[in-house]
Design a protein around this motif. Structure first.
Motif, PDB file in Angstrom:
ATOM      1  N   ALA A   1       0.850  -1.179   0.000  1.00  0.00           N
ATOM      2  CA  ALA A   1       0.000   0.000   0.000  1.00  0.00           C
ATOM      3  C   ALA A   1       0.893   1.238   0.000  1.00  0.00           C
ATOM      4  O   ALA A   1       2.049   1.187   0.451  1.00  0.00           O
ATOM      5  N   PRO A   2       0.405   2.390  -0.472  1.00  0.00           N
ATOM      6  CA  PRO A   2       1.290   3.542  -0.676  1.00  0.00           C
ATOM      7  C   PRO A   2       1.507   4.441   0.532  1.00  0.00           C
ATOM      8  O   PRO A   2       2.429   5.259   0.520  1.00  0.00           O
ATOM      9  N   PHE A   3       0.697   4.326   1.574  1.00  0.00           N
ATOM     10  CA  PHE A   3       0.890   5.184   2.746  1.00  0.00           C
ATOM     11  C   PHE A   3       1.848   4.502   3.717  1.00  0.00           C
ATOM     12  O   PHE A   3       1.591   3.399   4.200  1.00  0.00           O
ATOM     13  N   ALA A   4       2.981   5.155   3.970  1.00  0.00           N
ATOM     14  CA  ALA A   4       4.054   4.583   4.773  1.00  0.00           C
ATOM     15  C   ALA A   4       4.136   5.265   6.138  1.00  0.00           C
ATOM     16  O   ALA A   4       4.096   6.496   6.227  1.00  0.00           O
ATOM     17  N   ILE A   5       4.242   4.463   7.196  1.00  0.00           N
ATOM     18  CA  ILE A   5       4.364   4.978   8.564  1.00  0.00           C
ATOM     19  C   ILE A   5       5.523   4.270   9.239  1.00  0.00           C
ATOM     20  O   ILE A   5       5.618   3.037   9.196  1.00  0.00           O
ATOM     21  N   ARG A   6       6.388   5.032   9.885  1.00  0.00           N
ATOM     22  CA  ARG A   6       7.608   4.460  10.451  1.00  0.00           C
ATOM     23  C   ARG A   6       7.309   3.526  11.623  1.00  0.00           C
ATOM     24  O   ARG A   6       6.371   3.744  12.391  1.00  0.00           O
ATOM     25  N   TYR A   7       8.163   2.500  11.769  1.00  0.00           N
ATOM     26  CA  TYR A   7       7.970   1.503  12.818  1.00  0.00           C
ATOM     27  C   TYR A   7       7.935   2.120  14.216  1.00  0.00           C
ATOM     28  O   TYR A   7       7.094   1.753  15.043  1.00  0.00           O
TER      29      TYR A   7
ATOM     30  N   GLU B   1       5.085   1.817  17.088  1.00  0.00           N
ATOM     31  CA  GLU B   1       5.394   1.217  18.386  1.00  0.00           C
ATOM     32  C   GLU B   1       4.985   2.153  19.518  1.00  0.00           C
ATOM     33  O   GLU B   1       4.386   1.718  20.510  1.00  0.00           O
ATOM     34  N   ALA B   2       5.300   3.427  19.372  1.00  0.00           N
ATOM     35  CA  ALA B   2       4.947   4.399  20.423  1.00  0.00           C
ATOM     36  C   ALA B   2       3.439   4.498  20.605  1.00  0.00           C
ATOM     37  O   ALA B   2       2.967   4.780  21.707  1.00  0.00           O
ATOM     38  N   ALA B   3       2.677   4.239  19.547  1.00  0.00           N
ATOM     39  CA  ALA B   3       1.213   4.320  19.627  1.00  0.00           C
ATOM     40  C   ALA B   3       0.575   2.990  20.000  1.00  0.00           C
ATOM     41  O   ALA B   3      -0.661   2.908  20.094  1.00  0.00           O
ATOM     42  N   GLY B   4       1.393   1.953  20.214  1.00  0.00           N
ATOM     43  CA  GLY B   4       0.846   0.652  20.573  1.00  0.00           C
ATOM     44  C   GLY B   4       0.437  -0.194  19.388  1.00  0.00           C
ATOM     45  O   GLY B   4      -0.421  -1.063  19.511  1.00  0.00           O
ATOM     46  N   TYR B   5       1.038   0.057  18.248  1.00  0.00           N
ATOM     47  CA  TYR B   5       0.784  -0.672  17.012  1.00  0.00           C
ATOM     48  C   TYR B   5      -0.699  -0.679  16.616  1.00  0.00           C
ATOM     49  O   TYR B   5      -1.313  -1.736  16.440  1.00  0.00           O
TER      50      TYR B   5
ATOM     51  N   LEU C   1      -7.171   8.833   7.412  1.00  0.00           N
ATOM     52  CA  LEU C   1      -6.281   9.989   7.473  1.00  0.00           C
ATOM     53  C   LEU C   1      -6.319  10.640   8.845  1.00  0.00           C
ATOM     54  O   LEU C   1      -5.284  11.098   9.356  1.00  0.00           O
ATOM     55  N   ASP C   2      -7.491  10.693   9.463  1.00  0.00           N
ATOM     56  CA  ASP C   2      -7.590  11.277  10.800  1.00  0.00           C
ATOM     57  C   ASP C   2      -6.768  10.483  11.805  1.00  0.00           C
ATOM     58  O   ASP C   2      -6.090  11.058  12.674  1.00  0.00           O
ATOM     59  N   GLN C   3      -6.819   9.154  11.699  1.00  0.00           N
ATOM     60  CA  GLN C   3      -6.030   8.320  12.606  1.00  0.00           C
ATOM     61  C   GLN C   3      -4.537   8.525  12.366  1.00  0.00           C
ATOM     62  O   GLN C   3      -3.742   8.566  13.317  1.00  0.00           O
ATOM     63  N   LEU C   4      -4.157   8.675  11.117  1.00  0.00           N
ATOM     64  CA  LEU C   4      -2.759   8.940  10.803  1.00  0.00           C
ATOM     65  C   LEU C   4      -2.316  10.266  11.416  1.00  0.00           C
ATOM     66  O   LEU C   4      -1.232  10.355  12.021  1.00  0.00           O
ATOM     67  N   PHE C   5      -3.141  11.281  11.269  1.00  0.00           N
ATOM     68  CA  PHE C   5      -2.804  12.598  11.834  1.00  0.00           C
ATOM     69  C   PHE C   5      -2.563  12.488  13.340  1.00  0.00           C
ATOM     70  O   PHE C   5      -1.565  13.019  13.862  1.00  0.00           O
ATOM     71  N   ASP C   6      -3.444  11.806  14.042  1.00  0.00           N
ATOM     72  CA  ASP C   6      -3.324  11.701  15.498  1.00  0.00           C
ATOM     73  C   ASP C   6      -2.063  10.953  15.908  1.00  0.00           C
ATOM     74  O   ASP C   6      -1.365  11.356  16.860  1.00  0.00           O
ATOM     75  N   VAL C   7      -1.749   9.870  15.205  1.00  0.00           N
ATOM     76  CA  VAL C   7      -0.556   9.081  15.522  1.00  0.00           C
ATOM     77  C   VAL C   7       0.708   9.897  15.281  1.00  0.00           C
ATOM     78  O   VAL C   7       1.649   9.900  16.104  1.00  0.00           O
ATOM     79  N   LEU C   8       0.746  10.617  14.170  1.00  0.00           N
ATOM     80  CA  LEU C   8       1.908  11.435  13.851  1.00  0.00           C
ATOM     81  C   LEU C   8       2.084  12.585  14.836  1.00  0.00           C
ATOM     82  O   LEU C   8       3.206  12.880  15.271  1.00  0.00           O
ATOM     83  N   LYS C   9       0.993  13.241  15.170  1.00  0.00           N
ATOM     84  CA  LYS C   9       1.086  14.395  16.074  1.00  0.00           C
ATOM     85  C   LYS C   9       1.604  13.990  17.454  1.00  0.00           C
ATOM     86  O   LYS C   9       2.443  14.680  18.051  1.00  0.00           O
ATOM     87  N   ALA C  10       1.095  12.853  17.954  1.00  0.00           N
ATOM     88  CA  ALA C  10       1.531  12.387  19.267  1.00  0.00           C
ATOM     89  C   ALA C  10       3.032  12.122  19.280  1.00  0.00           C
ATOM     90  O   ALA C  10       3.737  12.494  20.225  1.00  0.00           O
ATOM     91  N   PHE C  11       3.562  11.502  18.227  1.00  0.00           N
ATOM     92  CA  PHE C  11       4.989  11.201  18.174  1.00  0.00           C
ATOM     93  C   PHE C  11       5.797  12.473  17.949  1.00  0.00           C
ATOM     94  O   PHE C  11       6.850  12.675  18.573  1.00  0.00           O
ATOM     95  N   TYR C  12       5.308  13.341  17.086  1.00  0.00           N
ATOM     96  CA  TYR C  12       6.034  14.580  16.749  1.00  0.00           C
ATOM     97  C   TYR C  12       6.127  15.506  17.949  1.00  0.00           C
ATOM     98  O   TYR C  12       7.159  16.165  18.158  1.00  0.00           O
ATOM     99  N   ASP C  13       5.063  15.569  18.752  1.00  0.00           N
ATOM    100  CA  ASP C  13       5.098  16.412  19.952  1.00  0.00           C
ATOM    101  C   ASP C  13       6.197  15.976  20.911  1.00  0.00           C
ATOM    102  O   ASP C  13       6.816  16.817  21.593  1.00  0.00           O
TER     103      ASP C  13
ATOM    104  N   ILE D   1      10.160  15.656  10.251  1.00  0.00           N
ATOM    105  CA  ILE D   1       9.134  15.940   9.233  1.00  0.00           C
ATOM    106  C   ILE D   1       8.058  14.862   9.344  1.00  0.00           C
ATOM    107  O   ILE D   1       8.273  13.717   8.935  1.00  0.00           O
ATOM    108  N   PRO D   2       6.894  15.198   9.908  1.00  0.00           N
ATOM    109  CA  PRO D   2       5.862  14.169  10.077  1.00  0.00           C
ATOM    110  C   PRO D   2       5.342  13.568   8.772  1.00  0.00           C
ATOM    111  O   PRO D   2       5.055  12.376   8.709  1.00  0.00           O
TER     112      PRO D   2
END
Length: 563
Positions: A181-187, A191-195, A201-213, A224-225
């Motif tokens: 699939a074309p949407f890539a998310i780092r391991y 892991e930080a989000a509990g897999y 897209l909304d779920q992706l935004f939330d996972v990225l924001k939590a890690f980026y913060d 770069i999120p």
């Protein structure tokens, strides 16, 4: 269209039963049958013993060959000849292929029996009378062709009802195992989000924001999120393709086909608007790559290998050769990517993973100069058999592959041989059919229940590192293709049906507006500003001729799909 070509590894000797069947195929004889004439006594014969027949001399097939490096006497070429009862006289194409094909046609000096041509050249040679119709030959000698195509046999036919070239059908029942699939998310983000299994897209935004913060920088550089890259310099690759994916739409290039069988521009679709809103949200949160519209492939690879990019829209033809190889070599496996099909609505049906029923690229035709077209069609029909597919894909059993627990497996000795000398492919395994329309797709299972090609889930897993297998196990998957939706077959891809010349000017205007206005909308400071810019943008697209474009391409679609 994917870039790059996956090498077909290994080779095989057939089961005795299959080899025996192939040896009798198309002979028209009654080998193995016996009986007595009426009135004869059992065990008696009224006829003299027949003289032993001389073995039939193999015919010589003068065939086009696209590969100058091919050894015509390699084990697979020899086996094809032995099993099909032919000898090959190869006419090898060197230099520019199109120039060679044009020269052949102009001079009439093309191979006497078989030609390998792209569909546009099939048309040229057909119009010149240089290739012959095949339907009567197939009817008499094409048992495997008819069997493999089944109810889809008419797909081989030209508009005039004749068949001028051959190519295998797509009979795969599952995604090719190397597809991602074309949407890539780092391991480490997962892991930080509990897999979590990120589906929207909304779920992706939330996972990225939590890690980026928690991780705004790495080695003194900004994290770069979300990022992407452009091969054209316009940024269009970051915009159109993802819009189809998040709406679960089949990508027809500039259009999607709606429920009423009409072609609709993706540029003014709700799907595009929703993806732009996601990008706008990332931008206003400081989470979108500032070079989103201008970053090229090398630039993105540099950022990824620096550990700065948390997620993005990355096609698998880029990730696999360009990124994963580098990161595995450096040991940064925790910074590699998982691949998910993301949707705007997780309950929507994903129809983005599709395929055509035929595998037409380099097609096989029979020359008008052939003195034995019946024997040539028998050769081509043989290539549609399971036996031939195993031979050209896997190779010779005991030399290139082995069978264990009912499954074919490339032999370690042959893997090492290819690793030590990649040119061994040409001296050991490749054939004149290599890279043409004669190969069943990856993910195709043959009658014996095993795969037609060596590119299987097991072979893909062999290339994974331990960390990748750990992440996949968290989701109960073996390979990334397990996340893809069910394979769906469609009658055509609109972008492959050609351009409508009458609306070329309108298409150019529409695309210019799309590329010019996209950045303004995505970089809008507020949602109200975004809505205003979107409304103005749609009005411009409409004025540029959107309705005329949709009408013209709807007609093209319906004409080619006969609806």
């Amino acid at each position: 269209m994917k870039k790059g070509t996956t090498l077909l590894l290994a080779v095989m000797l057939m089961l005795a039963a299959l080899a025996g069947c192939a040896g009798n195929e198309g002979s028209g004889g009654n080998e193995g049958k016996s009986g007595t004439a009426s009135g004869e006594q059992a065990g008696e014969s009224t006829k003299e013993p027949a003289a032993a027949e001389k073995p039939k001399e193999p015919i010589t097939v003068q065939a086009a060959n696209l590969f100058p490096n091919l050894d015509p006497n390699n084990p697979v070429m020899q086996e094809i000849g032995n099993r099909a009862g032919v000898k090959f006289d190869l006419v090898t194409v060197t230099g520019d292929r199109n120039q060679k094909f044009d020269l052949w046609l102009a001079s009439g000096d093309y191979p006497k029996d078989t030609l390998i041509l792209k569909p546009d050249y099939i048309s040229k040679y057909k119009e010149a009378g240089a290739i012959i119709p095949l339907e009567e030959l197939i009817e008499e000698h094409g048992k495997n062709i008819k069997e493999k195509y089944g109810e889809y046999f008419d797909l081989l036919k030209d508009e005039n009802g004749h068949i001028y070239s051959l190519y295998v059908p797509n009979i795969a029942t599952e995604p090719a195992p190397q597809i991602q699939a074309p949407f890539a998310i780092r391991y480490d983000v997962l892991e930080a989000a509990g897999y979590p299994e990120v589906k929207t897209l909304d779920q992706l935004f939330d996972v990225l924001k939590a890690f980026y913060d928690e991780n705004p920088t790495i080695d003194g550089k900004a994290m770069i999120p979300f990022s992407g890259f452009s091969t054209s310099g316009s940024g269009g690759e970051n915009l159109g393709g993802p819009s189809f994916n998040i709406a679960g739409l089949t990508n027809h290039g500039r259009f999607y086909i709606d429920d009423s069988d009409q072609a609709r521009l993706i540029y003014v679709s709700d799907a595009l608007k929703q993806y732009y809103q996601f990008l706008n949200r990332l931008y206003n949160a400081g989470m979108l790559d500032k070079e989103f519209f201008t970053l090229n492939m090398d630039g993105l690879t540099k950022k990824i290998t620096e550990g700065r990019v948390l997620a993005g829209y990355f096609p698998d033809w880029y990730v696999q050769p360009e990124v994963e190889k580098t990161m595995r070599a450096s040991g940064d496996t925790d910074l590699m990517y998982a691949y998910f099909p993301l949707m705007q609505d997780e309950n929507a049906k994903d129809r983005s993973f599709v395929s055509l029923r035929t595998r037409s690229n380099w097609n096989w035709a029979i020359s008008d100069k052939s003195e034995h077209p019946e024997e040539v069609i028998k050769l081509l029909d043989y290539m549609f058999s399971d036996e031939a597919q195993i031979l050209i894909n896997w190779g010779v059993e005991g030399r290139h592959y082995e069978v264990a627990d009912g499954k074919r497996r490339v032999m370690d000795s042959y893997k090492q041989q290819l690793k030590d000398n990649p040119d061994a492919l040409w001296s050991e395994h490749a054939s004149i059919f290599y890279g043409t329309s004669m190969y069943f797709a990856h993910g195709t299972k043959l009658a014996d229940g095993d795969y037609a090609t060596p590119l299987t889930k097991d072979s893909i897993k062999e290339g994974y590192d331990e960390r990748t297998n750990e992440v996949l196990a968290q989701y109960g998957k073996q390979v990334w293709s397990d996340f893809l939706p069910e394979l769906e077959y469609i009658p055509a891809i609109l972008s492959q049906l050609g351009e409508v010349e009458d609306v070329r000017a309108e298409m150019k205007r529409v695309e210019q507006i799309w590329l010019k206005e996209s950045a303004n909308m995505i970089f809008a400071g507020t949602s109200d500003e975004f809505d205003r810019l979107w409304t103005n943008y749609v009005q411009k697209i409409d004025k540029a001729g959107a309705a005329k474009l949709e009408e013209a391409y709807t007609e093209l679609w319906r004409k080619n799909t006969k609806k």
